[in-house]
Write a protein that holds these residues in place. Structure first.
Motif, PDB file in Angstrom:
ATOM      1  N   THR A   1     -12.044  -6.018  12.040  1.00  7.18           N
ATOM      2  CA  THR A   1     -11.467  -4.802  12.798  1.00  7.18           C
ATOM      3  C   THR A   1     -10.515  -3.423  12.271  1.00  7.18           C
ATOM      4  N   GLN A   2     -10.856  -2.406  12.687  1.00  4.98           N
ATOM      5  CA  GLN A   2     -10.500  -0.837  11.915  1.00  4.98           C
ATOM      6  C   GLN A   2      -8.789  -0.843  12.204  1.00  4.98           C
ATOM      7  N   ILE A   3      -8.268  -1.604  12.977  1.00  4.35           N
ATOM      8  CA  ILE A   3      -6.843  -1.790  13.123  1.00  4.35           C
ATOM      9  C   ILE A   3      -6.297  -2.551  11.782  1.00  4.35           C
ATOM     10  N   GLY A   4      -6.976  -3.511  11.654  1.00  2.16           N
ATOM     11  CA  GLY A   4      -6.501  -4.465  10.355  1.00  2.16           C
ATOM     12  C   GLY A   4      -7.002  -3.796   9.545  1.00  2.16           C
ATOM     13  N   LEU A   5      -7.731  -2.683   8.958  1.00  2.91           N
ATOM     14  CA  LEU A   5      -7.596  -2.188   7.974  1.00  2.91           C
ATOM     15  C   LEU A   5      -7.292  -0.988   7.665  1.00  2.91           C
ATOM     16  N   ILE A   6      -6.823  -0.513   8.768  1.00  2.00           N
ATOM     17  CA  ILE A   6      -5.656   0.834   8.773  1.00  2.00           C
ATOM     18  C   ILE A   6      -4.269   0.260   8.847  1.00  2.00           C
ATOM     19  N   LEU A   7      -4.183  -0.962   8.608  1.00  2.19           N
ATOM     20  CA  LEU A   7      -2.674  -1.694   8.440  1.00  2.19           C
ATOM     21  C   LEU A   7      -3.132  -2.442   7.019  1.00  2.19           C
ATOM     22  N   ILE A   8      -3.753  -2.889   6.238  1.00  7.47           N
ATOM     23  CA  ILE A   8      -3.716  -3.279   4.724  1.00  7.47           C
ATOM     24  C   ILE A   8      -4.637  -2.034   4.308  1.00  7.47           C
ATOM     25  N   TYR A   9      -4.276  -0.463   4.089  1.00  2.00           N
ATOM     26  CA  TYR A   9      -4.177   0.682   3.530  1.00  2.00           C
ATOM     27  C   TYR A   9      -2.356   0.860   3.477  1.00  2.00           C
ATOM     28  N   THR A  10      -2.283   1.113   4.580  1.00  2.00           N
ATOM     29  CA  THR A  10      -1.394   1.494   4.945  1.00  2.00           C
ATOM     30  C   THR A  10      -0.374   1.181   3.770  1.00  2.00           C
ATOM     31  N   ALA A  11       0.101  -0.250   4.067  1.00  2.00           N
ATOM     32  CA  ALA A  11       0.727  -1.432   3.120  1.00  2.00           C
ATOM     33  C   ALA A  11       0.381  -1.311   1.985  1.00  2.00           C
ATOM     34  N   GLN A  12      -1.372  -0.925   1.687  1.00  2.16           N
ATOM     35  CA  GLN A  12      -1.447  -0.595  -0.480  1.00  2.16           C
ATOM     36  C   GLN A  12      -1.333   1.045  -0.332  1.00  2.16           C
ATOM     37  N   GLY A  13      -0.434   1.894   0.468  1.00  2.00           N
ATOM     38  CA  GLY A  13      -0.913   3.399  -0.113  1.00  2.00           C
ATOM     39  C   GLY A  13       1.412   3.149   0.233  1.00  2.00           C
ATOM     40  N   LEU A  14       2.211   3.012   0.777  1.00  2.00           N
ATOM     41  CA  LEU A  14       3.370   3.305   0.627  1.00  2.00           C
ATOM     42  C   LEU A  14       4.203   2.543  -0.119  1.00  2.00           C
ATOM     43  N   PRO A  15       3.944   2.153  -0.912  1.00  2.00           N
ATOM     44  CA  PRO A  15       5.028   1.616  -2.073  1.00  2.00           C
ATOM     45  C   PRO A  15       4.932   3.476  -3.177  1.00  2.00           C
ATOM     46  N   ILE A  16       3.902   3.836  -3.060  1.00  2.00           N
ATOM     47  CA  ILE A  16       3.728   5.296  -4.104  1.00  2.00           C
ATOM     48  C   ILE A  16       4.277   6.694  -3.358  1.00  2.00           C
ATOM     49  N   THR A  17       3.734   5.976  -2.134  1.00  2.00           N
ATOM     50  CA  THR A  17       4.179   7.086  -1.122  1.00  2.00           C
ATOM     51  C   THR A  17       5.572   7.256  -1.114  1.00  2.00           C
ATOM     52  N   ILE A  18       6.230   6.321  -0.541  1.00  2.00           N
ATOM     53  CA  ILE A  18       7.415   6.290  -0.669  1.00  2.00           C
ATOM     54  C   ILE A  18       8.370   6.935  -1.879  1.00  2.00           C
ATOM     55  N   PHE A  19       7.443   6.156  -2.843  1.00  2.00           N
ATOM     56  CA  PHE A  19       8.070   6.768  -4.887  1.00  2.00           C
ATOM     57  C   PHE A  19       8.593   8.303  -4.876  1.00  2.00           C
ATOM     58  N   ILE A  20       6.678   8.909  -3.966  1.00  2.00           N
ATOM     59  CA  ILE A  20       7.181  10.087  -4.675  1.00  2.00           C
ATOM     60  C   ILE A  20       7.831  11.001  -3.543  1.00  2.00           C
ATOM     61  N   PHE A  21       8.087  10.824  -2.279  1.00  2.00           N
ATOM     62  CA  PHE A  21       8.937  11.036  -1.080  1.00  2.00           C
ATOM     63  C   PHE A  21      10.281  11.010  -1.562  1.00  2.00           C
ATOM     64  N   THR A  22      10.596  10.085  -1.727  1.00  2.00           N
ATOM     65  CA  THR A  22      12.073   9.937  -2.076  1.00  2.00           C
ATOM     66  C   THR A  22      12.356  11.012  -3.296  1.00  2.00           C
ATOM     67  N   LYS A  23      11.306  10.920  -4.657  1.00  2.00           N
ATOM     68  CA  LYS A  23      11.721  11.946  -5.348  1.00  2.00           C
ATOM     69  C   LYS A  23      11.859  13.854  -5.115  1.00  2.00           C
ATOM     70  N   PHE A  24      11.342  13.991  -4.437  1.00  2.00           N
ATOM     71  CA  PHE A  24      11.489  15.075  -3.686  1.00  2.00           C
ATOM     72  C   PHE A  24      12.888  15.313  -2.206  1.00  2.00           C
ATOM     73  N   TYR A  25      13.181  14.214  -1.658  1.00  2.00           N
ATOM     74  CA  TYR A  25      14.034  13.862  -1.170  1.00  2.00           C
ATOM     75  C   TYR A  25      14.789  14.964  -2.279  1.00  2.00           C
ATOM     76  N   ASN A  26      15.334  13.552  -3.116  1.00  2.00           N
ATOM     77  CA  ASN A  26      16.380  13.992  -3.412  1.00  2.00           C
ATOM     78  C   ASN A  26      16.506  14.992  -4.227  1.00  2.00           C
ATOM     79  N   SER A  27      15.394  16.010  -4.996  1.00  2.00           N
ATOM     80  CA  SER A  27      16.009  17.210  -5.076  1.00  2.00           C
ATOM     81  C   SER A  27      16.246  18.292  -4.079  1.00  2.00           C
TER      82      SER A  27
END
Lengths: 295, 277
Positions: free
Chosen positions: B138-164
């Motif tokens: 299903t497409q929703i399944g792939l979207i959930l997998i991509y989201t899970a895989q993308g979150l670590p780096i995304t949260i890392f980069i967002f947090t760096k910017f928020y902290n500034s």
């Protein structure tokens, strides 16, 4: 409800969507993978029976694992050395404010943007033994022995052909990281060195290379992890063949789990790979960090 | 002295131009071959296309089912980006701005651990889990997998910017009666637009080009993405290189067009994780 608890509740509302997806579709499967590597799990319907270290004992005697280890080592060594050497040379050349440096930088980065599926077919075509570009070029230049080589079909050359494709694909990426590193080096260091009469070679050896150590660390780690995890390029170019001779850990796990349906054994191999990646990158990080200097 | 400078520059350009040719010529081969008729191609594989045979593109478009594949790629990439940015920006905000919450650093560590944990170990259990949850194929399944895989780096980069961003902004907004939601949507999130752009680009290129996850987690032809569709197409038309390269060119084109306009952003976006880490 105390203010502290309400704050925690609000915090959870912000975090929960991400945490839920991440735990369910990333963290939990990894953790259960550790468990399944100790089972004889064969997929659908079958229950996974705990079989202790059986998978790991089998793995030690598996000839394909030896081939994968050899190939992953070849890939890592060749790619890390060649890709970083080229990227460093290009970065140093392009760091000078010469005419056209942004155009060169942009061109070198193009392969990074393309899907490996596209890249795989372009290179399969270039390497192909009948009408391939290399074949035609070597033939017209009179190098008939070179023209006869089946770059992807001959086990002696296939793994190095894969190396060439990966280097072509990612040199631009390493280069950009080196350029970013070069731009953090203060200009006055070079000026001071020039006043002291240092030549180009000395400046490179005494200033550029030592101060570029953080960029080295990042690039080496990224290439190393990429080479150990490699799947796409091998799958698309050779499928691990001919006769399993270009098998790497990535393709091996895929074949065992999804073709032979031996999920428990596949998970065990994946676990060995994981441990190898963690160990190697920790050691690498430790040694490379020691080389970094403060300034 | 001046002569030497010119000579040095000259050899520098020679090296760079040769290297650029090595990089670009495989792509030129792809494009040139894609506009040759198959008969022309068999006669002289490396000759210049004469006359131009644009029909390959129409043939590849139909035979490769590219319209369907392109729609799938668009839905997957778009859906995943929305989910990644939506959930990631919120979570990173909480981690960076809820100073009173004691577990915030632990939550951050759990997300960032995903940068180190290699997904391979999870691949096989995830495959079974998707089937059990009815999300396989299903497409929703792939979207959930991509989201899970993308979150670590995304949260890392967002947090760096928020902290500034100075914390005084939060304090004065709260004194003025703003809730955390208002603070996020009206003040803080708009301030980290560069991080949002970086995260969109980083995730977008990866998902658009990905071939591995659709290979594992879908089986129907109707769910094929562009890269996976190309692999299937190759299976059917393996001898028709001109048509195959027409399809390849069409797959590469959207990203390359985007690159022409957003070059700087795309280079920075793709290397941000490495450099800012």
């Amino acid at each position: 409800m105390s203010e502290k608890k309400r704050e925690l509740l609000r915090f959870m509302m912000f975090v929960l969507p991400a945490m839920g997806i991440y735990s369910l579709f990333y963290a939990y499967p990894i953790l259960s993978g550790f468990y399944y590597s100790f089972t004889n799990w064969n997929g659908f319907g079958d229950t996974a029976l705990f079989n202790g270290l059986d998978n790991f004992i089998e793995l030690v005697h598996d000839e394909l694992i030896l081939i994968a280890i050899k190939n992953n080592i070849i890939l890592s060594v060749v790619i890390i050395i060649v890709q970083n050497a080229l990227a460093l040379i290009f970065a140093i050349l392009l760091n000078k404010k010469m005419k056209g440096h942004t155009i060169f930088r942009a061109v070198f980065f193009i392969p990074v943007l393309l899907s490996t599926a596209v890249i795989g077919y372009i290179w399969e075509y270039i390497f192909s033994p009948l009408q391939g570009v290399l074949h035609v070029i070597f033939n017209s230049l009179g190098f008939t022995t070179l023209a006869e080589i089946n770059w992807l079909g001959d086990p002696t050359y296939a793994i190095y052909s894969i190396c060439a494709v990966v280097i072509w694909q990612f040199t631009g990426y390493s280069m950009v990281i080196y350029i970013a590193g070069l731009q953090t080096i203060p200009k006055d260091l070079y000026e001071a060195a020039e006043i002291d009469g240092a030549g180009a070679w000395h400046k490179l050896k005494q200033i550029t290379i030592p101060l570029l150590a953080p960029a080295f660390t990042i690039n080496m780690m990224i290439s190393m992890i990429g080479c150990l995890k490699m799947f796409d390029q091998v799958y698309l170019l050779t499928q691990g063949g001919p006769a399993h001779q270009t098998e790497v850990f990535g393709t091996l796990i895929y074949g065992i789990a999804f073709k032979s349906q031996r999920l428990g054994y596949g998970a065990a191999i994946a676990m060995v790979l994981t441990i190898a990646i963690v160990l190697i990158s920790t050691i690498q990080y430790y040694f490379m960090r020691k080389r970094e200097v403060e300034y | 002295m001046k002569l030497r400078a010119i000579r040095n520059h000259f050899s520098m350009y020679v090296v760079l131009i040769l290297a650029a040719l090595c990089i670009i010529s495989p792509l030129c081969i792809m494009v040139f071959t894609s506009v040759k008729s198959n008969a022309d191609y068999i006669k002289d594989p490396l000759g210049l296309p004469n006359p131009l045979f644009i029909k390959n593109y129409a043939l590849a478009w139909v035979n490769g089912g590219l319209l369907q594949n392109a729609m799938n790629s668009l839905i997957l990439t778009g859906g995943s980006i929305l989910a990644i940015i939506g959930t990631g920006a919120l979570a990173a905000f909480a981690v960076a701005r809820f100073r009173m919450v004691k577990i915030a650093p632990i939550v951050f560590a759990v997300f960032v651990a995903g940068l180190i944990l290699p997904g391979q170990v999870g691949l096989i259990p995830l495959f079974m889990q998707m089937q059990e949850m009815g999300l396989y194929n299903t497409q929703i399944g792939l979207i959930l997998i991509y989201t899970a895989q993308g979150l670590p780096i995304t949260i890392f980069i967002f947090t760096k910017f928020y902290n500034s961003i100075p914390y005084e902004i939060d304090e004065s907004a709260k004194i003025d009666g703003a809730s955390m939601w208002t603070l996020f949507f009206k003040i803080i999130f708009p301030l980290v637009l560069p991080a949002t752009v970086t995260n969109i680009i980083f995730n977008m290129i990866g998902i658009w080009n990905d071939f591995f996850n659709p290979l594992i987690f879908t089986s129907d032809a109707s769910h094929r993405t562009l890269p996976l569709g190309l692999v299937a197409f190759k299976g059917q038309f393996s001898t028709d290189w001109p048509q195959l390269f027409a399809a390849s060119t069409m797959i590469a084109l959207p990203i390359l067009m985007l690159y022409i306009f957003l070059q700087r952003f795309m280079i920075d976006g793709l290397t941000a994780g490495a450099i800012k880490g």
